[in-house]
Motif scaffolding. Structure first.
Motif, mmCIF file in Angstrom:
data_model
loop_
_atom_site.group_PDB
_atom_site.id
_atom_site.type_symbol
_atom_site.label_atom_id
_atom_site.label_comp_id
_atom_site.label_asym_id
_atom_site.label_seq_id
_atom_site.Cartn_x
_atom_site.Cartn_y
_atom_site.Cartn_z
ATOM 1 N N GLU A 66 0.822 -1.210 0.000
ATOM 2 C CA GLU A 66 0.000 0.000 0.000
ATOM 3 C C GLU A 66 0.858 1.263 0.000
ATOM 4 O O GLU A 66 0.498 2.260 -0.626
ATOM 5 C CB GLU A 66 -0.951 -0.008 1.191
ATOM 6 C CG GLU A 66 -2.065 -1.029 1.050
ATOM 7 C CD GLU A 66 -3.265 -0.730 1.946
ATOM 8 O OE1 GLU A 66 -3.296 0.359 2.542
ATOM 9 O OE2 GLU A 66 -4.145 -1.585 2.021
ATOM 10 N N ILE A 67 1.982 1.224 0.707
ATOM 11 C CA ILE A 67 2.902 2.364 0.680
ATOM 12 C C ILE A 67 3.368 2.608 -0.749
ATOM 13 O O ILE A 67 3.348 3.740 -1.252
ATOM 14 C CB ILE A 67 4.115 2.111 1.601
ATOM 15 C CG1 ILE A 67 3.675 2.043 3.062
ATOM 16 C CG2 ILE A 67 5.161 3.219 1.417
ATOM 17 C CD1 ILE A 67 4.759 1.553 3.991
ATOM 18 N N LEU A 68 3.796 1.547 -1.424
ATOM 19 C CA LEU A 68 4.272 1.656 -2.801
ATOM 20 C C LEU A 68 3.162 2.120 -3.739
ATOM 21 O O LEU A 68 3.361 2.998 -4.586
ATOM 22 C CB LEU A 68 4.825 0.313 -3.265
ATOM 23 C CG LEU A 68 6.070 -0.197 -2.546
ATOM 24 C CD1 LEU A 68 6.364 -1.642 -2.939
ATOM 25 C CD2 LEU A 68 7.279 0.692 -2.844
ATOM 26 N N ALA A 69 1.996 1.522 -3.598
ATOM 27 C CA ALA A 69 0.869 1.852 -4.472
ATOM 28 C C ALA A 69 0.434 3.308 -4.293
ATOM 29 O O ALA A 69 0.048 3.981 -5.260
ATOM 30 C CB ALA A 69 -0.296 0.911 -4.191
ATOM 31 N N LYS A 70 0.505 3.793 -3.067
ATOM 32 C CA LYS A 70 0.133 5.187 -2.799
ATOM 33 C C LYS A 70 1.072 6.138 -3.536
ATOM 34 O O LYS A 70 0.641 7.122 -4.127
ATOM 35 C CB LYS A 70 0.175 5.463 -1.299
ATOM 36 C CG LYS A 70 -0.240 6.879 -0.921
ATOM 37 C CD LYS A 70 -0.207 7.080 0.583
ATOM 38 C CE LYS A 70 -0.600 8.515 0.940
ATOM 39 N NZ LYS A 70 -0.526 8.748 2.414
ATOM 40 N N LEU A 107 -0.853 -3.882 -7.138
ATOM 41 C CA LEU A 107 -0.616 -2.466 -7.425
ATOM 42 C C LEU A 107 -1.639 -1.928 -8.431
ATOM 43 O O LEU A 107 -2.157 -0.819 -8.279
ATOM 44 C CB LEU A 107 0.800 -2.279 -7.973
ATOM 45 C CG LEU A 107 1.953 -2.632 -7.016
ATOM 46 C CD1 LEU A 107 3.284 -2.637 -7.773
ATOM 47 C CD2 LEU A 107 2.014 -1.681 -5.838
ATOM 48 N N ALA A 108 -1.928 -2.723 -9.454
ATOM 49 C CA ALA A 108 -2.892 -2.310 -10.475
ATOM 50 C C ALA A 108 -4.279 -2.119 -9.878
ATOM 51 O O ALA A 108 -4.981 -1.146 -10.195
ATOM 52 C CB ALA A 108 -2.944 -3.352 -11.594
ATOM 53 N N ASN A 109 -4.688 -3.018 -9.009
ATOM 54 C CA ASN A 109 -6.009 -2.917 -8.386
ATOM 55 C C ASN A 109 -6.112 -1.700 -7.468
ATOM 56 O O ASN A 109 -7.178 -1.083 -7.361
ATOM 57 C CB ASN A 109 -6.326 -4.192 -7.601
ATOM 58 C CG ASN A 109 -6.705 -5.342 -8.503
ATOM 59 O OD1 ASN A 109 -7.214 -5.138 -9.610
ATOM 60 N ND2 ASN A 109 -6.452 -6.565 -8.068
ATOM 61 N N TYR A 110 -5.017 -1.358 -6.813
ATOM 62 C CA TYR A 110 -5.005 -0.157 -5.969
ATOM 63 C C TYR A 110 -5.232 1.079 -6.836
ATOM 64 O O TYR A 110 -6.061 1.943 -6.516
ATOM 65 C CB TYR A 110 -3.680 -0.060 -5.221
ATOM 66 C CG TYR A 110 -3.614 1.075 -4.217
ATOM 67 C CD1 TYR A 110 -3.858 0.842 -2.862
ATOM 68 C CD2 TYR A 110 -3.293 2.376 -4.614
ATOM 69 C CE1 TYR A 110 -3.793 1.873 -1.939
ATOM 70 C CE2 TYR A 110 -3.231 3.410 -3.699
ATOM 71 C CZ TYR A 110 -3.474 3.156 -2.366
ATOM 72 O OH TYR A 110 -3.423 4.182 -1.443
ATOM 73 N N LEU A 111 -4.496 1.186 -7.942
ATOM 74 C CA LEU A 111 -4.680 2.317 -8.845
ATOM 75 C C LEU A 111 -6.099 2.364 -9.390
ATOM 76 O O LEU A 111 -6.723 3.432 -9.456
ATOM 77 C CB LEU A 111 -3.689 2.221 -10.012
ATOM 78 C CG LEU A 111 -2.208 2.434 -9.704
ATOM 79 C CD1 LEU A 111 -1.397 2.328 -10.989
ATOM 80 C CD2 LEU A 111 -1.957 3.772 -9.041
ATOM 81 N N ARG A 113 -8.829 1.289 -8.072
ATOM 82 C CA ARG A 113 -9.793 1.667 -7.029
ATOM 83 C C ARG A 113 -9.860 3.181 -6.845
ATOM 84 O O ARG A 113 -10.945 3.748 -6.686
ATOM 85 C CB ARG A 113 -9.410 0.983 -5.714
ATOM 86 C CG ARG A 113 -10.419 1.177 -4.606
ATOM 87 C CD ARG A 113 -10.251 0.150 -3.509
ATOM 88 N NE ARG A 113 -9.025 0.335 -2.737
ATOM 89 C CZ ARG A 113 -7.978 -0.463 -2.775
ATOM 90 N NH1 ARG A 113 -7.956 -1.512 -3.596
ATOM 91 N NH2 ARG A 113 -6.916 -0.237 -2.018
ATOM 92 N N PHE A 114 -8.717 3.843 -6.891
ATOM 93 C CA PHE A 114 -8.689 5.278 -6.611
ATOM 94 C C PHE A 114 -8.782 6.147 -7.860
ATOM 95 O O PHE A 114 -9.086 7.332 -7.764
ATOM 96 C CB PHE A 114 -7.425 5.631 -5.820
ATOM 97 C CG PHE A 114 -7.454 5.128 -4.406
ATOM 98 C CD1 PHE A 114 -8.138 5.826 -3.421
ATOM 99 C CD2 PHE A 114 -6.843 3.938 -4.065
ATOM 100 C CE1 PHE A 114 -8.194 5.358 -2.119
ATOM 101 C CE2 PHE A 114 -6.889 3.447 -2.765
ATOM 102 C CZ PHE A 114 -7.566 4.168 -1.784
ATOM 103 N N LEU A 115 -8.537 5.570 -9.026
ATOM 104 C CA LEU A 115 -8.655 6.325 -10.273
ATOM 105 C C LEU A 115 -9.954 6.031 -11.007
ATOM 106 O O LEU A 115 -10.297 6.713 -11.970
ATOM 107 C CB LEU A 115 -7.471 5.996 -11.197
ATOM 108 C CG LEU A 115 -6.080 6.410 -10.714
ATOM 109 C CD1 LEU A 115 -5.009 5.854 -11.652
ATOM 110 C CD2 LEU A 115 -5.957 7.931 -10.614
ATOM 111 N N ASN A 116 -10.638 4.979 -10.545
ATOM 112 C CA ASN A 116 -11.881 4.541 -11.187
ATOM 113 C C ASN A 116 -11.648 4.192 -12.660
ATOM 114 O O ASN A 116 -12.437 4.544 -13.537
ATOM 115 C CB ASN A 116 -12.973 5.621 -11.063
ATOM 116 C CG ASN A 116 -14.357 5.067 -11.356
ATOM 117 O OD1 ASN A 116 -14.640 3.897 -11.124
ATOM 118 N ND2 ASN A 116 -15.232 5.917 -11.883
ATOM 119 N N ILE A 117 -10.542 3.498 -12.903
ATOM 120 C CA ILE A 117 -10.199 3.017 -14.252
ATOM 121 C C ILE A 117 -10.119 1.490 -14.184
ATOM 122 O O ILE A 117 -9.457 0.951 -13.292
ATOM 123 C CB ILE A 117 -8.859 3.606 -14.722
ATOM 124 C CG1 ILE A 117 -8.990 5.125 -14.894
ATOM 125 C CG2 ILE A 117 -8.420 2.965 -16.033
ATOM 126 C CD1 ILE A 117 -7.681 5.819 -15.260
#
Length: 199
Positions: A66-70, A107-111, A113-117
């Motif tokens: 999560e640190i990296l993904a943020k 990492l892709a799923n984190y992006l 979730r927050f970018l709605n892509i």
């Protein structure tokens, strides 16, 4: 926690650890056989970033993930990167079952979730390969050749796709993934990694 000292309860890295982060930021082109793909890396693969990636990749430490993904998310926003879909470097079913997860997918799923892509899961790794660690640059390219395929999906046609991975070294893995996607009718493919390393 990645370190035993931290300033805020919500902050997993202390001030000293954050100072050890080595931003990369500069984009570059990954070129091979007259093909080229634009690449961004958030950091260089050293110090604290190396430790975070190792903990995510081999020790199931998702707090480190999560640190990296943020940081990856902040990089996308601050650089105003534009894309329609998110892909990630796949693992074989056998390898993913053994590890229990794919760190690039995390990492892709984190992006997403927050970018709605949306994340697409159409890249497939068809055969197990040697671990890239310890291989020469030339061996890394031959190791990754012909081991990726793409499941057809009309939803991908003419879209711009961002491929997410943890570390880029020679770029052989990311290149072959991008090349396969491009063959399937993608408009444009670019690559984003947490870290950039050297052979």
């Amino acid at each position: 926690m990645i370190c035993s000292e931290y300033t805020l309860e919500s902050e997993a890295l202390c001030t000293d650890c954050r100072k050890k982060l080595r931003p990369c930021g500069n984009s570059f082109y990954l070129c091979h056989n007259e093909e080229k793909y634009l690449v961004w890396s958030v950091f260089y693969y050293s110090n604290i970033v190396k430790e975070l990636i190792i903990r995510l990749k081999y020790k199931s430490d998702f707090m480190c993930g999560e640190i990296l993904a943020k940081h990856m998310l902040e990089f996308v926003k601050s650089n105003k990167l534009q894309f329609d879909l998110i892909a990630y470097v796949p693992m074989t079913k056998k390898s993913q079952k053994s590890r229990g997860y794919n760190q690039s997918e995390f990492l892709a799923n984190y992006l997403s979730r927050f970018l709605n892509i949306p994340v697409i899961c159409n890249l497939i790794k068809t055969m197990d390969t040697k671990d890239q660690i310890g291989l020469s640059g030339e061996d890394r390219w031959s190791n990754m050749e012909k081991c990726f395929e793409v499941k057809e999906n009309k939803f991908m046609q003419n879209k711009n796709i961002l491929i997410v991975d943890d570390v880029i070294t020679t770029g052989a893995t990311a290149f072959h993934c991008a090349s396969k996607l491009k063959e399937s009718g993608i408009n444009n493919v670019c690559i984003l990694t947490i870290a950039k390393s050297k052979v």
